[in-house]
Enzyme design. Structure first.
Site, short mmCIF file in Angstrom:
data_model
loop_
_atom_site.label_atom_id
_atom_site.label_comp_id
_atom_site.label_asym_id
_atom_site.label_seq_id
_atom_site.Cartn_x
_atom_site.Cartn_y
_atom_site.Cartn_z
N GLU A 74 -0.51 5.68 -0.10
CA GLU A 74 0.76 5.02 0.20
C GLU A 74 0.47 3.52 0.31
OE1 GLU A 74 4.44 5.00 3.43
OE2 GLU A 74 2.70 6.29 3.77
N ARG A 94 -11.11 15.51 7.52
CA ARG A 94 -11.08 14.07 7.31
C ARG A 94 -12.36 13.43 7.83
NH1 ARG A 94 -6.33 11.25 10.03
NH2 ARG A 94 -7.65 9.41 9.81
N LYS A 138 -4.34 3.51 9.19
CA LYS A 138 -3.71 2.26 8.77
C LYS A 138 -2.74 1.76 9.83
CE LYS A 138 -2.47 3.95 4.73
NZ LYS A 138 -1.80 4.04 3.42
#
Length: 531
Positions: free
Chosen positions: A31, A259, A269
């Site tokens: 994104e 992750r 982020k």
């Protein structure tokens, strides 16, 4: 010998069951609302590796469905980072490329009685969805007719409603223990200019709706994501089953893996943006951050990062890794490529009494560089001890040491100032290096006082004082105030021509590189990692 990870085994199993190998396709879908961090490298590496292994396409698709947070500058930064890491994509796409197709598919769901326009606000919808342990409350607008829903959805698209006035929801199961299946929102009204489609759209698809359908439209075979999207999997599959056609028999499958988490750091982020906003770090490329741009500015190499990702492997088990493992691969690579130079941080002056003029020596280990050996030189203060002890083997009165790439010297006497502090040390050097070499107790680095020049140094420590900052609410309160320390040092003349693309080992100190804010008049070096 390479051992297949569990994802490779799942893909091989799919192929054995009849999935056409030539139809395999992978993608990385960032994104564009921030810069990539180390966690994203795991995803890039995984999808690129699988695409190479199975000789199939690797697509870079930007998930640009939120005009509020997304900017073209982030797209450019993401592409730069991926190229720097050494990965190439065969096709570049955008979720916004499919806005019209997604809109048509949404209408298809409405006509199937699988979606409806809800005229409640976001807060009301959230309250009605309840929790996994409670029965959900159905929207009073859930049973609108297909005709009314189509009409209202078209009015949403035409900008007839205000933001927050209504949304399009999927009609699934308000009693499902999986909250994701409790009539999730597919479209919301955002009257914001999109960086790519400009003002063409005022309704935007949510991630849950756009992501899987874009995989479907692009014929992605395996959608690989981290474990936090595990509960999205049933919804991912439900949406695809609603829109699939007889002609489209190859359906994407979502598989999850763990992750990447680093101790004393954050991989988010959103949280990095908070640190930037609070001015606790300089920007996205602050060398203390685990962003790719921050690691690049710090002096990390693509090879060391990729070797680190390769070693940690792919699994379903969540864990927190120590940065020392990454630094191990970094040091291993820097040891092969770094230029060796001499820099003194806390100078102590030595005067070579029996040297009348500068001798220019040639150091062959780094580009045959010239080393000026002059009457006055600097060594590190810690390398001299006024009163020798049994376990001290560096310079002291009557002691002989070797100067790196130069001569053997012997300290004769100490000259102090009025305050009783050492002003300089009087020494003697031996021209015949071979004869006296065996008598030298250690080797010291040094620089010529006359020919050296000052440089600025940035030392970096852990960004946080706590091991797991991602697990606490007020994570920004735990930023280490001493995570960046500035210092000055004196460098040999070779470093005047230092280049941004090169890495340097300051002997006995660590690995360093030029910072982007460095100039010919003001050289600034970042410590990459200590020795």
């Amino acid at each position: 010998m390479h051992q297949n990870n569990f994802l490779e085994k799942l893909i091989d199993k799919d192929i054995k069951k009849g999935f056409p190998k030539e139809k395999l396709s992978f993608r990385f879908p960032p994104e564009p609302n921030g810069y990539l961090h180390l966690g994203h490298v795991k995803s890039i590496y995984l999808n690129f590796y699988l695409a190479e292994k199975y000789k199939c396409p690797f697509i870079l698709r930007f998930d640009d469905t939120n005009p509020i947070k997304e900017e073209s500058k982030f797209i450019q930064a993401i592409k730069k980072d991926i190229k720097w890491l050494g990965f190439k994509w065969v096709k570049e796409t955008y979720a916004s490329d499919y806005f019209l197709e997604l809109y048509k598919l949404a209408k298809k769901l409405i006509l199937k009685g699988k979606a409806y326009v809800d005229s409640q606000n976001k807060k009301e919808i959230k309250e009605q969805r309840k929790t996994s342990y409670e029965v959900g409350i159905k929207s009073p607008f859930r049973n609108r007719s297909k005709k009314e829903n189509i009409k209202l959805f078209e009015k949403m698209k035409d900008g007839c409603f205000n933001e927050g006035e209504c949304v399009l929801r999927a009609k699934i199961d308000m009693n499902s223990p999986n909250i994701k299946l409790r009539d999730p929102i597919m479209y919301r009204i955002l009257k914001k200019k999109h960086y790519k489609t400009k003002k063409k759209w005022v309704i935007y698809p949510t991630y849950d709706w756009a992501h899987g359908q874009n995989d479907y439209l692009e014929k992605i075979s395996h959608s690989l994501c981290t474990l936090e999207f595990k509960h999205n999997n049933p919804l991912y599959n439900w949406f695809i089953l609603q829109i699939k056609t007889k002609n489209h028999v190859i359906l994407p499958k979502q598989y999850e893996y763990s992750r990447l988490n680093l101790n004393y750091s954050i991989m988010s982020k959103k949280k990095i943006q908070i640190l930037i906003k609070k001015k606790l770090v300089d920007n996205w490329d602050d060398p203390r951050l685990p962003t790719i741009s921050g690691l690049r500015r710090r002096g990390f190499t693509p090879k060391s990062i990729c070797n680190f990702i390769k070693e940690i492997g792919i699994s379903k088990r969540e864990n927190n890794l120590d940065i020392s493992l990454l630094e191990f691969h970094l040091k291993k690579h820097l040891n092969k490529i770094a230029y060796r130079v001499m820099v003194v941080f806390n100078p102590l002056t030595l005067i070579i009494e029996n040297l009348n003029q500068t001798k220019w020596l040639i150091e062959k280990t780094t580009n045959n560089r010239n080393l000026p050996f002059s009457r006055e030189i600097y060594i590190e203060s810690k390398d001299f001890l006024e009163t020798k002890t049994d376990n001290f083997f560096r310079l002291s009165i009557g002691q002989k040491v070797r100067l790196k790439s130069a001569f053997i010297i012997k300290a004769k006497s100490i000259i102090k100032n009025n305050n009783g502090n050492i002003k300089y040390i009087l020494c003697k050097f031996y021209k015949n290096r071979n004869k006296t070499n065996k008598k030298a107790t250690s080797t010291l680095h040094w620089v010529s006082k006359k020919y050296s020049f000052p440089i600025n140094i940035n030392f970096y420590g852990k960004l946080f004082n706590i091991k797991f900052p991602n697990k606490v609410k007020n994570f920004s309160h735990y930023v280490n105030e001493n995570s960046k320390i500035k210092a000055k040092a004196y460098a040999e003349p070779y470093l005047k021509n230092a280049k941004h693309e090169n890495k340097y080992q300051f002997l006995r100190s660590g690995y360093f590189c030029l910072d982007k804010e460095s100039s010919s008049q003001n050289l600034i070096f970042n410590q990459i990692v200590s020795l």
